[in-house]
Design a protein around this motif. Structure first.
Motif, PDB file in Angstrom:
ATOM      1  N   CYS A 140       0.846  -1.196   0.000  1.00 49.26           N
ATOM      2  CA  CYS A 140       0.000   0.000   0.000  1.00 49.26           C
ATOM      3  C   CYS A 140       0.878   1.240   0.000  1.00 49.26           C
ATOM      4  CB  CYS A 140      -0.922  -0.013   1.220  1.00 49.26           C
ATOM      5  SG  CYS A 140      -2.011   1.429   1.323  1.00 49.26           S
ATOM      6  N   VAL A 141       0.552   2.194  -0.862  1.00 46.37           N
ATOM      7  CA  VAL A 141       1.259   3.475  -0.915  1.00 46.37           C
ATOM      8  C   VAL A 141       0.234   4.587  -0.742  1.00 46.37           C
ATOM      9  CG1 VAL A 141       2.739   5.000  -2.269  1.00 46.37           C
ATOM     10  CG2 VAL A 141       2.986   2.515  -2.482  1.00 46.37           C
ATOM     11  N   VAL A 142       0.458   5.440   0.249  1.00 47.88           N
ATOM     12  CA  VAL A 142      -0.415   6.580   0.511  1.00 47.88           C
ATOM     13  C   VAL A 142       0.404   7.854   0.362  1.00 47.88           C
ATOM     14  CG1 VAL A 142      -1.833   7.761   2.242  1.00 47.88           C
ATOM     15  CG2 VAL A 142      -1.892   5.262   2.084  1.00 47.88           C
ATOM     16  N   LEU A 143      -0.081   8.789  -0.445  1.00 49.04           N
ATOM     17  CA  LEU A 143       0.614  10.058  -0.674  1.00 49.04           C
ATOM     18  C   LEU A 143      -0.296  11.229  -0.319  1.00 49.04           C
ATOM     19  CD1 LEU A 143       2.230   9.354  -4.186  1.00 49.04           C
ATOM     20  CD2 LEU A 143       3.216   8.931  -1.920  1.00 49.04           C
ATOM     21  N   LYS A 144       0.323  12.363  -0.011  1.00 49.02           N
ATOM     22  CA  LYS A 144      -0.394  13.633   0.217  1.00 49.02           C
ATOM     23  C   LYS A 144      -1.481  13.482   1.271  1.00 49.02           C
ATOM     24  CE  LYS A 144      -0.608  17.915  -1.717  1.00 49.02           C
ATOM     25  NZ  LYS A 144       0.495  18.790  -2.112  1.00 49.02           N
ATOM     26  N   GLU A 145      -1.108  13.005   2.431  1.00 50.66           N
ATOM     27  CA  GLU A 145      -2.055  12.743   3.505  1.00 50.66           C
ATOM     28  C   GLU A 145      -1.702  13.608   4.713  1.00 50.66           C
ATOM     29  OE1 GLU A 145      -4.937  12.099   4.484  1.00 50.66           O
ATOM     30  OE2 GLU A 145      -5.074   9.981   3.912  1.00 50.66           O
ATOM     31  N   GLU A 146      -2.618  13.688   5.652  1.00 47.71           N
ATOM     32  CA  GLU A 146      -2.377  14.401   6.902  1.00 47.71           C
ATOM     33  C   GLU A 146      -2.428  13.401   8.053  1.00 47.71           C
ATOM     34  OE1 GLU A 146      -1.396  17.516   6.893  1.00 47.71           O
ATOM     35  OE2 GLU A 146      -1.711  17.651   4.722  1.00 47.71           O
ATOM     36  N   SER A 147      -1.533  13.563   9.004  1.00 47.67           N
ATOM     37  CA  SER A 147      -1.423  12.629  10.115  1.00 47.67           C
ATOM     38  C   SER A 147      -2.660  12.708  11.015  1.00 47.67           C
ATOM     39  CB  SER A 147      -0.173  12.966  10.926  1.00 47.67           C
ATOM     40  OG  SER A 147       0.082  12.002  11.892  1.00 47.67           O
ATOM     41  N   PRO A 148      -3.157  11.564  11.513  1.00 47.85           N
ATOM     42  CA  PRO A 148      -2.611  10.198  11.426  1.00 47.85           C
ATOM     43  C   PRO A 148      -3.237   9.361  10.321  1.00 47.85           C
ATOM     44  CG  PRO A 148      -4.359  10.197  13.039  1.00 47.85           C
ATOM     45  CD  PRO A 148      -4.309  11.601  12.454  1.00 47.85           C
ATOM     46  N   TYR A 149      -3.876  10.031   9.347  1.00 46.88           N
ATOM     47  CA  TYR A 149      -4.687   9.275   8.390  1.00 46.88           C
ATOM     48  C   TYR A 149      -3.868   8.446   7.414  1.00 46.88           C
ATOM     49  CZ  TYR A 149      -8.243  12.227  10.410  1.00 46.88           C
ATOM     50  OH  TYR A 149      -9.062  12.865  11.308  1.00 46.88           O
ATOM     51  N   GLN A 150      -2.552   8.742   7.295  1.00 48.12           N
ATOM     52  CA  GLN A 150      -1.735   7.855   6.469  1.00 48.12           C
ATOM     53  C   GLN A 150      -1.736   6.442   7.038  1.00 48.12           C
ATOM     54  OE1 GLN A 150      -0.594  10.133   8.537  1.00 48.12           O
ATOM     55  NE2 GLN A 150       1.589   9.902   9.061  1.00 48.12           N
ATOM     56  N   PHE A 151      -1.846   6.318   8.350  1.00 50.27           N
ATOM     57  CA  PHE A 151      -1.874   4.998   8.988  1.00 50.27           C
ATOM     58  C   PHE A 151      -3.271   4.380   8.939  1.00 50.27           C
ATOM     59  CE2 PHE A 151       1.428   7.475  11.296  1.00 50.27           C
ATOM     60  CZ  PHE A 151       2.529   6.788  10.821  1.00 50.27           C
ATOM     61  N   THR A 152      -4.277   5.149   9.279  1.00 47.85           N
ATOM     62  CA  THR A 152      -5.638   4.594   9.300  1.00 47.85           C
ATOM     63  C   THR A 152      -6.129   4.273   7.892  1.00 47.85           C
ATOM     64  OG1 THR A 152      -6.572   6.834   9.361  1.00 47.85           O
ATOM     65  CG2 THR A 152      -6.205   5.741  11.473  1.00 47.85           C
ATOM     66  N   ASP A 153      -5.774   5.109   6.918  1.00 49.15           N
ATOM     67  CA  ASP A 153      -6.173   4.814   5.540  1.00 49.15           C
ATOM     68  C   ASP A 153      -5.458   3.569   5.017  1.00 49.15           C
ATOM     69  OD1 ASP A 153      -7.865   6.945   5.517  1.00 49.15           O
ATOM     70  OD2 ASP A 153      -6.608   8.231   4.259  1.00 49.15           O
ATOM     71  N   THR A 154      -4.191   3.395   5.402  1.00 52.54           N
ATOM     72  CA  THR A 154      -3.468   2.185   5.001  1.00 52.54           C
ATOM     73  C   THR A 154      -4.145   0.943   5.563  1.00 52.54           C
ATOM     74  OG1 THR A 154      -1.331   3.302   4.759  1.00 52.54           O
ATOM     75  CG2 THR A 154      -1.274   0.936   5.263  1.00 52.54           C
ATOM     76  N   ILE A 155      -4.540   0.988   6.824  1.00 53.95           N
ATOM     77  CA  ILE A 155      -5.229  -0.154   7.430  1.00 53.95           C
ATOM     78  C   ILE A 155      -6.542  -0.414   6.710  1.00 53.95           C
ATOM     79  CG2 ILE A 155      -6.410  -0.922   9.527  1.00 53.95           C
ATOM     80  CD1 ILE A 155      -4.174   0.527  11.100  1.00 53.95           C
ATOM     81  N   SER A 156      -7.292   0.643   6.386  1.00 60.11           N
ATOM     82  CA  SER A 156      -8.555   0.473   5.669  1.00 60.11           C
ATOM     83  C   SER A 156      -8.340  -0.171   4.305  1.00 60.11           C
ATOM     84  CB  SER A 156      -9.256   1.828   5.495  1.00 60.11           C
ATOM     85  OG  SER A 156      -9.616   2.378   6.742  1.00 60.11           O
ATOM     86  N   LEU A 157      -7.289   0.228   3.622  1.00 60.15           N
ATOM     87  CA  LEU A 157      -6.999  -0.356   2.304  1.00 60.15           C
ATOM     88  C   LEU A 157      -6.555  -1.811   2.427  1.00 60.15           C
ATOM     89  CD1 LEU A 157      -5.243   2.734   0.748  1.00 60.15           C
ATOM     90  CD2 LEU A 157      -7.320   1.643  -0.135  1.00 60.15           C
ATOM     91  N   PHE A 158      -5.721  -2.123   3.425  1.00 61.20           N
ATOM     92  CA  PHE A 158      -5.332  -3.515   3.644  1.00 61.20           C
ATOM     93  C   PHE A 158      -6.553  -4.383   3.959  1.00 61.20           C
ATOM     94  CE2 PHE A 158      -0.679  -2.599   5.016  1.00 61.20           C
ATOM     95  CZ  PHE A 158      -0.236  -2.849   3.725  1.00 61.20           C
ATOM     96  N   ASP A 159      -7.505  -3.833   4.711  1.00 66.76           N
ATOM     97  CA  ASP A 159      -8.667  -4.609   5.148  1.00 66.76           C
ATOM     98  C   ASP A 159      -9.799  -4.632   4.134  1.00 66.76           C
ATOM     99  OD1 ASP A 159      -7.470  -5.296   7.528  1.00 66.76           O
ATOM    100  OD2 ASP A 159      -8.486  -3.760   8.713  1.00 66.76           O
ATOM    101  N   PHE A 160      -9.710  -3.857   3.079  1.00 70.68           N
ATOM    102  CA  PHE A 160     -10.782  -3.791   2.094  1.00 70.68           C
ATOM    103  C   PHE A 160     -10.947  -5.137   1.386  1.00 70.68           C
ATOM    104  CE2 PHE A 160     -12.436  -3.016  -2.154  1.00 70.68           C
ATOM    105  CZ  PHE A 160     -13.516  -2.196  -1.877  1.00 70.68           C
ATOM    106  N   PRO A 161     -12.186  -5.651   1.157  1.00 71.69           N
ATOM    107  CA  PRO A 161     -13.470  -5.019   1.492  1.00 71.69           C
ATOM    108  C   PRO A 161     -14.009  -5.400   2.861  1.00 71.69           C
ATOM    109  CG  PRO A 161     -13.853  -6.938   0.156  1.00 71.69           C
ATOM    110  CD  PRO A 161     -12.360  -6.836   0.316  1.00 71.69           C
ATOM    111  N   SER A 162     -13.278  -6.235   3.604  1.00 74.41           N
ATOM    112  CA  SER A 162     -13.742  -6.621   4.930  1.00 74.41           C
ATOM    113  C   SER A 162     -12.532  -6.767   5.832  1.00 74.41           C
ATOM    114  CB  SER A 162     -14.496  -7.951   4.875  1.00 74.41           C
ATOM    115  OG  SER A 162     -13.584  -9.024   4.708  1.00 74.41           O
ATOM    116  N   PRO A 163     -12.733  -6.761   7.156  1.00 77.92           N
ATOM    117  CA  PRO A 163     -11.604  -6.909   8.077  1.00 77.92           C
ATOM    118  C   PRO A 163     -10.855  -8.224   7.931  1.00 77.92           C
ATOM    119  CG  PRO A 163     -13.528  -6.045   9.204  1.00 77.92           C
ATOM    120  CD  PRO A 163     -13.982  -6.490   7.856  1.00 77.92           C
ATOM    121  N   HIS A 164     -11.422  -9.173   7.182  1.00 85.03           N
ATOM    122  CA  HIS A 164     -10.784 -10.488   7.070  1.00 85.03           C
ATOM    123  C   HIS A 164     -10.314 -10.768   5.644  1.00 85.03           C
ATOM    124  CE1 HIS A 164     -12.292 -11.225  11.073  1.00 85.03           C
ATOM    125  NE2 HIS A 164     -13.526 -10.939  10.655  1.00 85.03           N
ATOM    126  N   SER A 165     -10.225  -9.709   4.820  1.00 78.42           N
ATOM    127  CA  SER A 165      -9.955  -9.939   3.409  1.00 78.42           C
ATOM    128  C   SER A 165      -8.597 -10.553   3.151  1.00 78.42           C
ATOM    129  CB  SER A 165     -10.070  -8.624   2.628  1.00 78.42           C
ATOM    130  OG  SER A 165      -9.133  -7.671   3.108  1.00 78.42           O
TER     131      SER A 165
END
Length: 222
Positions: A191-216
């Motif tokens: 996962c690569v996240v650019l142009k973000e504001e802290s701490p959303y670079q971390f939370t958005d990365t987790i959301s992308l890893f977990d997409f579409p479900s927490p067990h993906s």
């Protein structure tokens, strides 16, 4: 990421890296650094921890000089290696990612570089290390206790199961940037996240890893 990849491809971990005046004073003193002085010497392994855990800009510059013989040669190595990995919208002007109008890349190109980075177990280990200490030696007098800026690491605020390493980045122009890798049950994601504001670079990365479900990551067949 590419600086460290080139280091493991072209140097040994016990090689000694001497810090030149240009490496130490060629980066902003108020930026992320370890406070190393001119003439001090560190083994390459500690340098990689300094870059990947401590985000030390002067260490990246010194490693570039050491691996390339000089900065210009190392930049050519960086750009040639990026092209070999399939990058088409990338141009490096320094070894540490600090701002330059002609220094640029894309999320896709960073993912291509990261894919090669994650093939190396040493780089995975170092970049997923939560805490690391560099101890005084005969070639440098200081002790540095470092905490990884990448908060998906174990025992850090956004600890993520299966995290295999990555790298943070920040400039006033680029804002928060983050490259992360995760692996479970033989499936690896980058996962690569650019142009973000802290701490959303971390939370958005987790959301992308977990997409579409927490067990993906565990359940996906793709």
């Amino acid at each position: 990421i590419l600086t460290c990849l080139l280091a493991v491809e072209n140097a040994k971990m016990d090689e000694m890296v001497e810090f030149s005046h240009d490496a130490v004073f060629g980066v902003p003193r108020d930026g992320s650094n370890m406070g190393i002085d001119v003439g001090e010497i560190l083994p390459m392994e500690d340098c990689l921890y300094g870059i990947l855990v401590g985000s030390a800009n002067e260490v990246a510059a010194a490693v570039g000089e050491h691996v390339g013989g000089d900065t210009e040669t190392f930049l050519q190595m960086m750009n040639d290696r990026a092209k070999e990995l399939g990058c088409k919208n990338t141009n490096f002007m320094n070894a540490n990612g600090l701002h330059d109008d002609n220094h640029y890349t894309t999320a896709y190109d960073l993912a291509l570089i990261a894919r090669e980075f994650y093939k190396n177990e040493t780089l995975q280990k170092i970049s997923s290390t939560s805490f690391y200490t560099v101890y005084p030696t005969s070639t440098q007098p200081d002790q540095w206790d470092m905490q990884n800026h990448h908060k998906l690491c174990k025992n850090l605020p956004y600890e993520y199961e299966g995290f295999i390493g990555g790298k943070t980045g920040y400039t006033n122009v680029a804002r928060q940037t983050l490259v992360s890798g995760a692996q479970r049950n033989g499936m690896r994601l980058i996962c690569v996240v650019l142009k973000e504001e802290s701490p959303y670079q971390f939370t958005d990365t987790i959301s992308l890893f977990d997409f579409p479900s927490p067990h993906s990551i565990e359940d996906s067949d793709h």
